[in-house]
Design an enzyme around this catalytic site. Structure first.
Site, PDB file in Angstrom:
ATOM      1  N   CYS A  94      -9.399 -26.088  -0.870  1.00 34.10           N
ATOM      2  CA  CYS A  94      -7.942 -26.130  -0.775  1.00 34.10           C
ATOM      3  C   CYS A  94      -7.357 -26.280  -2.170  1.00 34.10           C
ATOM      4  CB  CYS A  94      -7.523 -27.303   0.110  1.00 34.10           C
ATOM      5  SG  CYS A  94      -5.752 -27.454   0.343  1.00 34.10           S
ATOM      6  N   HIS A 136      -6.214 -23.364   8.883  1.00 33.92           N
ATOM      7  CA  HIS A 136      -6.203 -24.253   7.716  1.00 33.92           C
ATOM      8  C   HIS A 136      -4.778 -24.388   7.174  1.00 33.92           C
ATOM      9  CE1 HIS A 136      -7.860 -25.728   3.731  1.00 33.92           C
ATOM     10  NE2 HIS A 136      -6.645 -25.325   3.388  1.00 33.92           N
ATOM     11  N   GLU A 137      -4.105 -23.253   6.974  1.00 28.01           N
ATOM     12  CA  GLU A 137      -2.744 -23.288   6.419  1.00 28.01           C
ATOM     13  C   GLU A 137      -1.761 -23.921   7.397  1.00 28.01           C
ATOM     14  OE1 GLU A 137      -2.353 -22.907   3.326  1.00 28.01           O
ATOM     15  OE2 GLU A 137      -4.322 -22.027   2.997  1.00 28.01           O
ATOM     16  N   HIS A 140      -1.531 -27.641   7.205  1.00 28.06           N
ATOM     17  CA  HIS A 140      -0.631 -28.153   6.162  1.00 28.06           C
ATOM     18  C   HIS A 140       0.772 -28.401   6.710  1.00 28.06           C
ATOM     19  CE1 HIS A 140      -3.059 -28.030   2.544  1.00 28.06           C
ATOM     20  NE2 HIS A 140      -3.484 -26.816   2.844  1.00 28.06           N
TER      21      HIS A 140
END
Length: 172
Positions: A94, A136-137, A140
């Site tokens: 990341c 994953h994004e 966030h």
């Protein structure tokens, strides 16, 4: 278009839940362009707006890995509609957790609904690396980092290491 600074852990902003975008207009497109420039410059394959300090539900990515054939993707207000029960593991890193990598297990397919660069509603069925990158994004956007999937000990060691690196930086 410009390259922005990427926030690194530990930073309270990274743990904030991002807010939905009301309308995709010129300001949001400029933000997405800046995010893409920042991601390419880092270099990385995905970036969420919160990683540059903007708490909006926007992510960009390009998993093409080919400098000459860029394939940018823009996701505004993404929502996962469906996930596969079958999982796969990828070694994730990341841009907000520099130089740290760990194998993370996630569903290997997902279906995501989102607004594109022009504000048009889209539905995408993704698999493999694209599905992993989307998840994953999107983490966030909820204030979650990939290290949150690790054991407390491993996560604590990584955060201590990053804190030490940050405290040793000299800004001129």
């Amino acid at each position: 278009m410009s390259v922005k600074s990427i926030l690194t852990e530990p930073n309270k902003l990274l743990r904030q839940i991002s807010k939905p975008v009301e309308n995709v207009g010129d300001e949001e497109r400029r933000l997405m362009d800046d995010m893409l420039d920042t991601m390419y410059a880092a270099p990385g394959i995905g970036l969420a707006a919160i990683q540059i300090g903007v708490p909006k539900r926007i992510i960009v990515m390009d998993i093409s890995r080919d400098e000459d054939k860029k394939e940018p993707r823009y996701f505004v207000n993404p929502v996962i509609k469906n996930k596969n029960d079958i999982t796969s593991k990828y070694e994730e890193g990341c841009l907000s957790v520099p130089d740290q990598f760990a194998e993370i297990e996630r569903p290997n397919e997902c279906e995501v609904e989102y607004l594109d660069y022009n504000g048009k509603k889209q539905l995408l069925k993704a698999d493999g690396l694209l599905a992993t990158c989307i998840q994953h994004e999107m983490d966030h956007l909820e204030g979650v980092l990939f290290i949150d999937y690790l054991s407390k000990l491993k996560k604590s060691m990584i955060i201590k290491k990053l804190s030490k690196i940050k405290s040793n930086r000299i800004i001129v």
